[in-house]
Design an enzyme around this catalytic site. Sequence first.
Site, short mmCIF file in Angstrom:
data_model
loop_
_atom_site.label_atom_id
_atom_site.label_comp_id
_atom_site.label_asym_id
_atom_site.label_seq_id
_atom_site.Cartn_x
_atom_site.Cartn_y
_atom_site.Cartn_z
CG HIS A 191 -0.14 0.40 2.50
ND1 HIS A 191 0.68 -0.49 3.14
CD2 HIS A 191 -0.05 1.55 3.20
CE1 HIS A 191 1.23 0.09 4.18
NE2 HIS A 191 0.81 1.34 4.25
C1 UD1 Z 1 -1.57 6.20 5.50
C2 UD1 Z 1 -0.21 6.67 6.00
C3 UD1 Z 1 0.78 5.53 5.91
C4 UD1 Z 1 0.28 4.29 6.60
C5 UD1 Z 1 -1.11 3.94 6.11
C6 UD1 Z 1 -1.68 2.80 6.90
C7 UD1 Z 1 0.41 9.03 5.65
C8 UD1 Z 1 1.22 9.96 4.84
N1 UD1 Z 1 0.32 7.76 5.19
O1 UD1 Z 1 -1.43 5.84 4.14
O2 UD1 Z 1 2.01 5.91 6.52
O3 UD1 Z 1 1.15 3.24 6.34
O4 UD1 Z 1 -1.98 5.08 6.25
O5 UD1 Z 1 -2.60 2.04 6.18
O6 UD1 Z 1 -0.12 9.42 6.66
N2 UD1 Z 1 -8.88 5.35 1.65
C9 UD1 Z 1 -10.09 4.71 1.77
N3 UD1 Z 1 -10.60 4.55 3.02
C10 UD1 Z 1 -9.99 5.00 4.12
C11 UD1 Z 1 -8.76 5.66 3.99
C12 UD1 Z 1 -8.22 5.81 2.74
O7 UD1 Z 1 -10.69 4.27 0.79
O8 UD1 Z 1 -10.53 4.81 5.22
C13 UD1 Z 1 -8.28 5.51 0.30
C14 UD1 Z 1 -8.56 6.87 -0.32
O9 UD1 Z 1 -8.72 6.67 -1.69
C15 UD1 Z 1 -7.27 7.63 -0.05
C16 UD1 Z 1 -6.21 6.52 -0.10
O10 UD1 Z 1 -6.86 5.37 0.42
O11 UD1 Z 1 -7.04 8.63 -0.99
C17 UD1 Z 1 -4.97 6.83 0.73
O12 UD1 Z 1 -5.32 7.17 2.09
P1 UD1 Z 1 -4.30 8.05 2.99
O13 UD1 Z 1 -4.80 8.16 4.36
O14 UD1 Z 1 -3.95 9.31 2.26
O15 UD1 Z 1 -2.99 7.23 2.96
P2 UD1 Z 1 -2.68 5.70 3.21
O16 UD1 Z 1 -2.16 5.12 1.93
O17 UD1 Z 1 -3.83 5.03 3.85
N1 UDP Z 2 -3.47 -5.31 9.07
C1 UDP Z 2 -4.75 -5.80 9.30
N2 UDP Z 2 -5.48 -6.26 8.23
C2 UDP Z 2 -4.99 -6.25 6.97
C3 UDP Z 2 -3.68 -5.76 6.75
C4 UDP Z 2 -2.95 -5.28 7.82
O1 UDP Z 2 -5.23 -5.84 10.44
O2 UDP Z 2 -5.70 -6.69 6.05
C5 UDP Z 2 -2.71 -4.77 10.22
C6 UDP Z 2 -1.36 -5.40 10.43
O3 UDP Z 2 -1.47 -6.53 11.26
C7 UDP Z 2 -0.57 -4.28 11.09
C8 UDP Z 2 -1.21 -3.03 10.55
O4 UDP Z 2 -2.44 -3.42 9.95
O5 UDP Z 2 -0.74 -4.27 12.49
C9 UDP Z 2 -0.29 -2.42 9.54
O6 UDP Z 2 -0.95 -1.41 8.87
P1 UDP Z 2 -0.47 -0.85 7.47
O7 UDP Z 2 0.31 -1.88 6.76
O8 UDP Z 2 -1.69 -0.31 6.82
O9 UDP Z 2 0.43 0.40 7.88
P2 UDP Z 2 1.99 0.57 8.24
O10 UDP Z 2 2.34 -0.32 9.36
O11 UDP Z 2 2.75 0.31 6.99
O12 UDP Z 2 2.07 2.02 8.59
#
Ligand code: UD1
Ligand code: UDP
Length: 345
Positions: A191
């Site tokens: 992601h």
């Molecule tokens: C964010 C964090 C990242 C973290 C991740 C965990 C930042 C810069 N990035 O990335 O460090 O690893 O969360 O998963 O803070 N979206 C949905 N539903 C939601 C949220 C997001 O559909 O509830 C979609 C939207 O299209 C959005 C995209 O995901 O534009 C990205 O969401 P965003 O919160 O900007 O960043 P993440 O990739 O989730």
């Molecule tokens: N995770 C989860 N369900 C999923 C994928 C990830 O519960 O389908 C959990 C995973 O166990 C970990 C956390 O989400 O604790 C990690 O989140 P993510 O990879 O979105 O963010 P990051 O750690 O890279 O910031």
Amino acid sequence: MISVVLGTRPEIVKMAPIIKELKKRDIDYFVIHTGQHYSYNLDKVFFENFDLEKPRYNLEVGSGTHGKQTGEILKRIERVLIDEKPEIVLVEGDTNTVLASALAASKLHIKVGHVEAGLRSFWKWMPEEINRVLTDHISDLLFAPTEIARNNLLNEGIREGVYVVGNTIVDSLKLKKIEKIEKDFILLTLHREENADNPEKLKSIIKGTEMISEYFDTPVIYPIHPRTKKNLKKFGIEINEKFIKLVDPLNYFKFLSYLKSCKFVLTDSGGVQEEACILKIPCITLRDNTERPETINIGANILAGNNPKKILESAVKMSKANKKWENPYGEDVGKKIVDIVQASR
Ligand code: UD1
Ligand code: UDP
């Protein structure tokens, strides 16, 4: 009063042990959710999993560009902090939620406690690297998971308020017995912006993953993050369902069952690198760098980048890992953090 701020899936997972400990000790606290994540399976399901109360505030900032999202959080959380006047704000990790909340609090002269301080990928292109460096420099209490993290802080001149405590993920992993799944599969999570927003890298990683599935004659299960789902469609990248089975994001305990039962995991997640290491599952990280070098140093993880051949070679190597490494992330971390927070008041 203590304010716990969270906004995304990993922050809920890693703050849960701290919230539980605050509650157990009957300490006055409240939770602010920025609303950075809002889909049921990235947000509310984790509150259900960890049996957490609804946050006192949800700022409902939603998605947007970095500037917009960070700016909205900054503006909206400042209002709450002015009204509630907490003594300390606790943030976790490296998201936009973390930077904006720490910045708002520090300018109001509210103490900032940064959980998971001192991680560095040393790659400034990464939005999370900017968030974590800046947050560390305005934090009063820095909860470093390991000595490596403490050293990163020392190298930037941060000496005061640093505590090496481990990572709360060790507590989260212990909250419930992890059930094993009796089938043969490989797990994928993907992601990160650097991969998901770059069509060439994304295509290349998918190719490498399909090659792995074919080589090991084993299906890959991929709980797909909405960012990547949206971009696969946008870039017109096809997934061969013969090799990669897409499922919706899993709830925490279901995900841990998959992680504990897989042959190995391919990931660009931070939290998953740590969890795989603790659960003794070989990890292939789909990046060129990591802020979790502890996992590499003990042989639990390997950096595979995005080249298909390198990804396959890395998987072949890690499939033979001896799995004898020790957990580098400590024990009872939530308790240690709350002890320090209490002592600092
Ligand atoms: C964010 C964090 C990242 C973290 C991740 C965990 C930042 C810069 N990035 O990335 O460090 O690893 O969360 O998963 O803070 N979206 C949905 N539903 C939601 C949220 C997001 O559909 O509830 C979609 C939207 O299209 C959005 C995209 O995901 O534009 C990205 O969401 P965003 O919160 O900007 O960043 P993440 O990739 O989730
Ligand atoms: N995770 C989860 N369900 C999923 C994928 C990830 O519960 O389908 C959990 C995973 O166990 C970990 C956390 O989400 O604790 C990690 O989140 P993510 O990879 O979105 O963010 P990051 O750690 O890279 O910031």
